[in-house]
Each structure stands twice: as C-alpha cells, then as structure tokens.
Write a protein that holds these residues in place. Structure first.
Motif, PDB file in Angstrom:
ATOM      1  N   THR A 146       0.862  -1.182   0.000  1.00  0.00           N
ATOM      2  CA  THR A 146       0.000   0.000   0.000  1.00  0.00           C
ATOM      3  C   THR A 146       0.899   1.234   0.000  1.00  0.00           C
ATOM      4  OG1 THR A 146      -0.203   0.158   2.421  1.00  0.00           O
ATOM      5  CG2 THR A 146      -1.790  -1.237   1.268  1.00  0.00           C
ATOM      6  N   SER A 147       0.732   2.065  -1.009  1.00  0.00           N
ATOM      7  CA  SER A 147       1.542   3.273  -1.131  1.00  0.00           C
ATOM      8  C   SER A 147       1.233   4.241   0.013  1.00  0.00           C
ATOM      9  CB  SER A 147       1.261   3.955  -2.475  1.00  0.00           C
ATOM     10  OG  SER A 147       1.735   3.162  -3.543  1.00  0.00           O
ATOM     11  N   PRO A 148       2.140   5.188   0.264  1.00  0.00           N
ATOM     12  CA  PRO A 148       1.954   6.114   1.391  1.00  0.00           C
ATOM     13  C   PRO A 148       0.894   7.184   1.120  1.00  0.00           C
ATOM     14  CG  PRO A 148       3.974   6.621   0.225  1.00  0.00           C
ATOM     15  CD  PRO A 148       3.465   5.344  -0.361  1.00  0.00           C
ATOM     16  N   VAL A 149      -0.361   6.779   1.187  1.00  0.00           N
ATOM     17  CA  VAL A 149      -1.464   7.728   1.037  1.00  0.00           C
ATOM     18  C   VAL A 149      -1.629   8.508   2.337  1.00  0.00           C
ATOM     19  CG1 VAL A 149      -2.678   6.400  -0.708  1.00  0.00           C
ATOM     20  CG2 VAL A 149      -3.079   5.886   1.691  1.00  0.00           C
ATOM     21  N   GLY A 150      -1.960   9.779   2.229  1.00  0.00           N
ATOM     22  CA  GLY A 150      -2.069  10.618   3.415  1.00  0.00           C
ATOM     23  C   GLY A 150      -3.500  10.951   3.788  1.00  0.00           C
ATOM     24  N   LEU A 151      -3.683  11.405   5.019  1.00  0.00           N
ATOM     25  CA  LEU A 151      -4.966  11.905   5.510  1.00  0.00           C
ATOM     26  C   LEU A 151      -6.105  10.921   5.296  1.00  0.00           C
ATOM     27  CD1 LEU A 151      -4.638  15.602   4.271  1.00  0.00           C
ATOM     28  CD2 LEU A 151      -4.032  14.665   6.508  1.00  0.00           C
ATOM     29  N   ILE A 193       2.700  -5.363   2.877  1.00  0.00           N
ATOM     30  CA  ILE A 193       3.399  -4.315   3.613  1.00  0.00           C
ATOM     31  C   ILE A 193       2.742  -2.957   3.358  1.00  0.00           C
ATOM     32  CG2 ILE A 193       5.605  -3.096   3.863  1.00  0.00           C
ATOM     33  CD1 ILE A 193       6.986  -5.753   3.155  1.00  0.00           C
ATOM     34  N   GLN A 194       2.654  -2.170   4.406  1.00  0.00           N
ATOM     35  CA  GLN A 194       2.104  -0.814   4.329  1.00  0.00           C
ATOM     36  C   GLN A 194       3.243   0.199   4.397  1.00  0.00           C
ATOM     37  OE1 GLN A 194      -0.026   0.291   7.869  1.00  0.00           O
ATOM     38  NE2 GLN A 194      -0.946   2.120   6.985  1.00  0.00           N
ATOM     39  N   VAL A 195       3.185   1.201   3.523  1.00  0.00           N
ATOM     40  CA  VAL A 195       4.107   2.333   3.612  1.00  0.00           C
ATOM     41  C   VAL A 195       3.290   3.513   4.139  1.00  0.00           C
ATOM     42  CG1 VAL A 195       5.794   3.773   2.439  1.00  0.00           C
ATOM     43  CG2 VAL A 195       5.383   1.434   1.628  1.00  0.00           C
ATOM     44  N   VAL A 196       3.721   4.085   5.246  1.00  0.00           N
ATOM     45  CA  VAL A 196       2.956   5.123   5.944  1.00  0.00           C
ATOM     46  C   VAL A 196       3.473   6.509   5.571  1.00  0.00           C
ATOM     47  CG1 VAL A 196       2.302   6.034   8.198  1.00  0.00           C
ATOM     48  CG2 VAL A 196       2.479   3.559   7.860  1.00  0.00           C
ATOM     49  N   ASN A 197       2.548   7.430   5.337  1.00  0.00           N
ATOM     50  CA  ASN A 197       2.860   8.787   4.901  1.00  0.00           C
ATOM     51  C   ASN A 197       3.231   9.700   6.073  1.00  0.00           C
ATOM     52  OD1 ASN A 197       2.578  11.515   3.744  1.00  0.00           O
ATOM     53  ND2 ASN A 197       1.518  10.501   2.060  1.00  0.00           N
ATOM     54  N   THR A 198       4.164  10.627   5.827  1.00  0.00           N
ATOM     55  CA  THR A 198       4.507  11.637   6.822  1.00  0.00           C
ATOM     56  C   THR A 198       3.273  12.416   7.271  1.00  0.00           C
ATOM     57  OG1 THR A 198       6.796  11.929   6.085  1.00  0.00           O
ATOM     58  CG2 THR A 198       5.791  13.793   7.211  1.00  0.00           C
ATOM     59  N   VAL A 199       2.363  12.714   6.333  1.00  0.00           N
ATOM     60  CA  VAL A 199       1.170  13.481   6.680  1.00  0.00           C
ATOM     61  C   VAL A 199      -0.029  12.559   6.933  1.00  0.00           C
ATOM     62  CG1 VAL A 199       1.877  15.602   5.557  1.00  0.00           C
ATOM     63  CG2 VAL A 199       0.673  13.888   4.213  1.00  0.00           C
ATOM     64  N   SER A 200       0.232  11.465   7.601  1.00  0.00           N
ATOM     65  CA  SER A 200      -0.860  10.582   8.008  1.00  0.00           C
ATOM     66  C   SER A 200      -1.745  11.287   9.023  1.00  0.00           C
ATOM     67  CB  SER A 200      -0.299   9.301   8.619  1.00  0.00           C
ATOM     68  OG  SER A 200       0.364   8.526   7.654  1.00  0.00           O
ATOM     69  N   SER A 201      -2.998  10.870   9.068  1.00  0.00           N
ATOM     70  CA  SER A 201      -3.932  11.462  10.024  1.00  0.00           C
ATOM     71  C   SER A 201      -3.930  10.731  11.354  1.00  0.00           C
ATOM     72  CB  SER A 201      -5.352  11.461   9.435  1.00  0.00           C
ATOM     73  OG  SER A 201      -5.708  10.174   8.957  1.00  0.00           O
ATOM     74  N   GLY A 225       3.273  -0.345  -6.106  1.00  0.00           N
ATOM     75  CA  GLY A 225       2.522   0.328  -5.052  1.00  0.00           C
ATOM     76  C   GLY A 225       1.091   0.601  -5.485  1.00  0.00           C
ATOM     77  N   ILE A 226       0.156   0.401  -4.579  1.00  0.00           N
ATOM     78  CA  ILE A 226      -1.257   0.683  -4.820  1.00  0.00           C
ATOM     79  C   ILE A 226      -1.637   1.876  -3.957  1.00  0.00           C
ATOM     80  CG2 ILE A 226      -3.597  -0.248  -4.838  1.00  0.00           C
ATOM     81  CD1 ILE A 226      -1.683  -1.749  -6.668  1.00  0.00           C
ATOM     82  N   GLY A 227      -2.041   2.984  -4.578  1.00  0.00           N
ATOM     83  CA  GLY A 227      -2.305   4.215  -3.842  1.00  0.00           C
ATOM     84  C   GLY A 227      -3.764   4.576  -3.713  1.00  0.00           C
ATOM     85  N   ARG A 228      -4.301   5.309  -4.685  1.00  0.00           N
ATOM     86  CA  ARG A 228      -5.687   5.758  -4.592  1.00  0.00           C
ATOM     87  C   ARG A 228      -6.683   4.629  -4.310  1.00  0.00           C
ATOM     88  NH1 ARG A 228      -3.776   9.164  -8.789  1.00  0.00           N
ATOM     89  NH2 ARG A 228      -4.033  11.407  -8.391  1.00  0.00           N
ATOM     90  N   PRO A 229      -6.529   3.449  -4.957  1.00  0.00           N
ATOM     91  CA  PRO A 229      -7.499   2.383  -4.687  1.00  0.00           C
ATOM     92  C   PRO A 229      -7.612   1.995  -3.213  1.00  0.00           C
ATOM     93  CG  PRO A 229      -6.291   1.866  -6.674  1.00  0.00           C
ATOM     94  CD  PRO A 229      -5.618   3.068  -6.064  1.00  0.00           C
ATOM     95  N   VAL A 230      -6.541   2.212  -2.442  1.00  0.00           N
ATOM     96  CA  VAL A 230      -6.611   1.912  -1.010  1.00  0.00           C
ATOM     97  C   VAL A 230      -7.630   2.824  -0.342  1.00  0.00           C
ATOM     98  CG1 VAL A 230      -5.333   1.916   1.170  1.00  0.00           C
ATOM     99  CG2 VAL A 230      -4.242   1.050  -0.910  1.00  0.00           C
TER     100      VAL A 230
END
Length: 472
Positions: free
Chosen positions: A176-181, A203-211, A408-413
């Motif tokens: 899972t790509s690092p999607v934010g918020l 595996i999950q990749v976590v974004n710096t701007v996670s909520s 990486g899978i982004g928006r679909p997540v």
C-alpha cells in the motif's frame, strides 16, 4: 486546569489572540499562525470557536499538544457555553447507501462507490491530479499498451505470489503506497490499512502526513513482526525530520522511503476548488493581496516540505538512520542510475500519481527506459518499485516482467475504505488483486513470481514513448 467560559473563548478570535477549543481543551495558537503549513487563515477561521470537528478530520488527537506544547494549553471549556456564530448553511447531501461489499468485483468498482459516498472535499483531495490531469490519466492507460505473451504447458496447478521486499516477506508483490490523511475517508484512517495489510500479508508504507500517529498505526498491526515502512517528506528544518525519523525508528518501522518528486506541491485544481473546507467568507481584496491565504487540502498539509534537497542529502539521511533507504519519485533512467551509484536500497519509479507535474511521463515508460538503457542496474541489489495507475493483476505482472520487485497501490486503497467499508474494503481490494494476479500468472505460465520474465511481455507499442536521448 482553569475552567474557561465560552464567551471568553469567543473574544480570542483574531491574529493578535487566537484561541480555539479542541475536544474540550482551549489552546492558544497565536504564535503558531505563521508556522501553519496551510496558512494562518485556516486557523483564524476557527478562532474563538469549537474546532474539534474540523481538526479531527485531518489530525490525530495528540498532535495539537505535540505541535503547540503544554504551555499553549489555557484550560477547559464547556462547548455548550460557546456562542453560536452565524454560519452559512452547508449544502445538504443525500445520504447514499453503499452497495454490498460482495458486489465489488474489481478495483475500479471501489472508485465508483468513492465518488458517490465521499464528501466533496475528500473526493477532490483523493482523486485530483495536477493541472489538466493528463499524467494521472496516462498512468492508467499506459499499462494497456503492453501485451502479455503467455507460455503454455507449464505446471501452474499451484501459483505462489509471494516475494521479498527489502528483506521482508510479502504474500504479494505489491504494497500500500503512502497515502495521506486517510481519516478523510474513514474514521480509522491509516490504522485500518495497517490491520488489513497484516491480515492479507502485505506491507504498508505510511505517509509523513498521516492522520494517525505512527504509534497508533503500529498498534493496529496484527503482530509485532508485521513490517511497516515510513515515507519521509524532508522538512525545511532538517532537525525536525531527524526527530521524526528517530521517533518512527523507536516505533518499529523497518525502512525509510524518502519522497523526492514533490519539492513543491503540484497545482491540483480540483483540490483547490474545494477551498470550502475552510468555510470562509471571501474578502475580494484578500484574494489578490494574500493569494495563498486559503488553500486546498494538499497545500494546507505539505507546506513544510524542503525544496533544497539534493544528492548530498542522502548522506545526511544515512547519518541519522541505519534503516534501508528507498528513494521515491524517480522519473528518469538517469536518476535511477544515480541512485544505484549512491548505493540506495530501492527506488520507486513514480510521478506522484500525476499529482505533482502534469505531462510527466508515466513510470512504466521509465521502467522500460531502464530496461533499454541501463539493464545493468536490474536485479543487482537495488530493488525497483513502480506506482501509478495500477488497477489490475495484469498490470502487476507487466511491471515484474520488466524488472520491478513490486508495485505500489495508492488511490485504490483510499477508495476501498470509502462508503463505510474501512478495513474490510481494503482487504476485499487486496483479495481482488490477488485473485487476478494468480489467475493471470497461470495464464502466462509462471508458477511463482521468479518465473515472470521479460519474454512474457510485448512492449513494442510502448517503446515509441521512450526518450531517444540519454546520457549516462
């Protein structure tokens, strides 16, 4: 703490004294106004009010204390005593019931649900691309320019989709790509992704701007051994980034992914048109005198990004962490070779999902250019990942055939979390891709990921998009 009357809170509603209530606690944000990544207007619009709902849409509960410090805490307030301000009524939306999760049979089905069930603000943020959104559309279309060349009479009664990503086993060759918020889409935010990824073995990749804070995300894993990677946007104040890296290390992340393709935020017009997130009454003179006064969600949350990073910054990052290092946002074969020469553990070929620079070439074209101009870097220690526009199991196969380790899978997540599906939607989405991947690996004659090779794809239609001038 002192008890503050709502009428007193309401008085502190300006730039000279800006207080706001969050979860019953009053905070003085006056000194933070000029530092807020999204501009001071977003905070001033909530000055003297109960900001709990707006704050909770984007941030975890503990972030306010971490950002402002305990000295900024003024006391507690009974929100019922806060004077009600005259506000424009928000347009009433018809509640739409999501279709049964079992009716989702392709990744694209989730996008249709997301458009109908997300708030307009969330949909604009998640689905938007830069400018005319050409790159965003081409990221998806370009996969259709590659044909599969299936081999027959091979034993494919059992197909193994597992692989190794940076030394960690993954049940599938995607993450899972690092999607934010993510809280914009579902209250569980990134924690739902962590739980779903653990149960499905990816595996999950976590974004710096996670909520959600990294500690909460790590707690949401299904086991202490579940690997989680951390995506880093370098801060203008590198000391802040160093503190953050040490924090995520303590939390237990297994790798750092430095994003380099967005030194500035792309011009995401649909997101900018959703400025109603600020619910602000426009003063026409302010539009031209302070054009950055009210911004879309992306710019509001990424104004801290350091635009002065260069290749020497790799040494800075290696000096503060010994974790595997991935560079996310490589867009040319030249930079892929430069990363290889710098001893990077992995690269992500990405144009940020078409969200940064419009007309940037699709990552699949960059992967093909690497095959053509720099095959010596494929399979030689540095893993290559690809993201952008991947919607089918066949897309994954094409990337692997051209030398990618995983995609990486982004928006679909985020789409799969919408409509109230949350963790279960993410799991369903992963399962759909798993089924498509297994089926199509059997069709091309690959019993495992290692058996997928270059001869299984026909790239002639795509080759005309490659650059003809490369200097390595």
């Amino acid at each position: 703490m002192a008890a503050i009357d709502g009428n007193e809170l309401a008085v502190h509603n300006n730039r000279e004294s800006c207080w706001l209530a969050i979860n019953g606690t009053v905070w003085d944000a006056t000194s933070f106004l000029s530092q807020h990544p999204g501009g001071e207007s977003l905070i001033l619009n909530l000055a003297g009010k109960d900001a709990t709902e707006k704050y909770g849409t984007f941030h975890s509960p503990g972030l306010v204390e971490e950002t402002l410090g305990l000295d900024a805490r003024k006391g507690t307030v009974d929100v019922q005593t806060i004077p009600k301000m005259d506000e424009k009524p928000s347009p009433q939306q018809h509640e739409r019931k999501s279709p049964p999760l079992s009716s989702m049979v392709s990744v694209n089905d989730f996008e249709l649900v997301a458009e109908k069930t997300m708030t307009p603000t969330a949909w604009a943020y998640v689905s938007s691309g830069a400018d005319d959104e050409f790159s965003m559309r081409e990221n998806v279309r370009v996969w259709q320019k590659v044909f599969l060349r299936g081999r027959v009479l091979r034993k494919v009664g059992t197909v193994d989709c597992s692989t190794n990503i940076l030394g960690y086993k993954s049940a599938l060759p995607f993450y899972t790509s690092p999607v934010g918020l993510a809280k914009l889409v579902h209250p569980s935010g990134e924690c739902a992704i962590a739980s779903a990824a653990g149960k499905e073995g990816i595996i999950q990749v976590v974004n710096t701007v996670s909520s959600m804070p990294i500690e909460a995300i790590m707690d949401a894993r299904t086991s202490d051994t579940q690997p989680v990677f951390w995506q880093l946007y370098a801060d203008k104040d590198l000391l802040k980034s160093e503190v953050l890296v040490r924090r995520v290390e303590r939390a237990g992340v297994s790798a750092i992914w430095l994003t380099v393709d967005s030194p500035v935020v792309g011009n995401r017009e649909r997101d900018e048109r959703s400025k109603s997130v600020a619910d602000i009454e426009e003063k026409i003179e302010a539009v031209v005198e302070t054009p950055q006064g009210v911004v879309g969600i992306a710019k509001a949350n990424t104004g801290f990004i350091n635009a002065n990073m260069d290749w020497s910054s790799i040494e800075w990052l290696r000096g503060i962490t010994k974790l595997p290092l991935v560079i996310k946002g490589i867009q040319t074969v030249e930079d892929a070779v430069a990363a290889f020469d710098h001893g990077i553990d992995g690269i992500v070929l990405s144009n940020h999902g078409g969200r940064s620079q419009d007309t940037a070439q699709p990552p699949l074209v960059t992967l093909l250019e690497i095959n053509h101009y720099a095959p010596h870097i494929i399979g030689k220690g540095m893993q290559i990942f690809v993201d952008g526009g991947i919607r089918r199991g066949t897309d994954i196969i094409k990337a692997l055939a051209l030398g990618a380790t995983a995609v990486g899978i982004g928006r679909p997540v985020l789409y799969s979390m919408s409509g109230g599906y949350g963790e279960y939607g993410v799991r369903r989405m992963i399962q759909i891709l798993r089924n498509e991947l297994q089926t199509n690996m059997a069709f091309i004659g690959a019993k495992d990921v290692q058996a997928i090779e270059r001869g299984m794809v026909n790239t002639r239609r795509l080759e005309r998009l490659m650059t003809g001038s490369v200097k390595l």
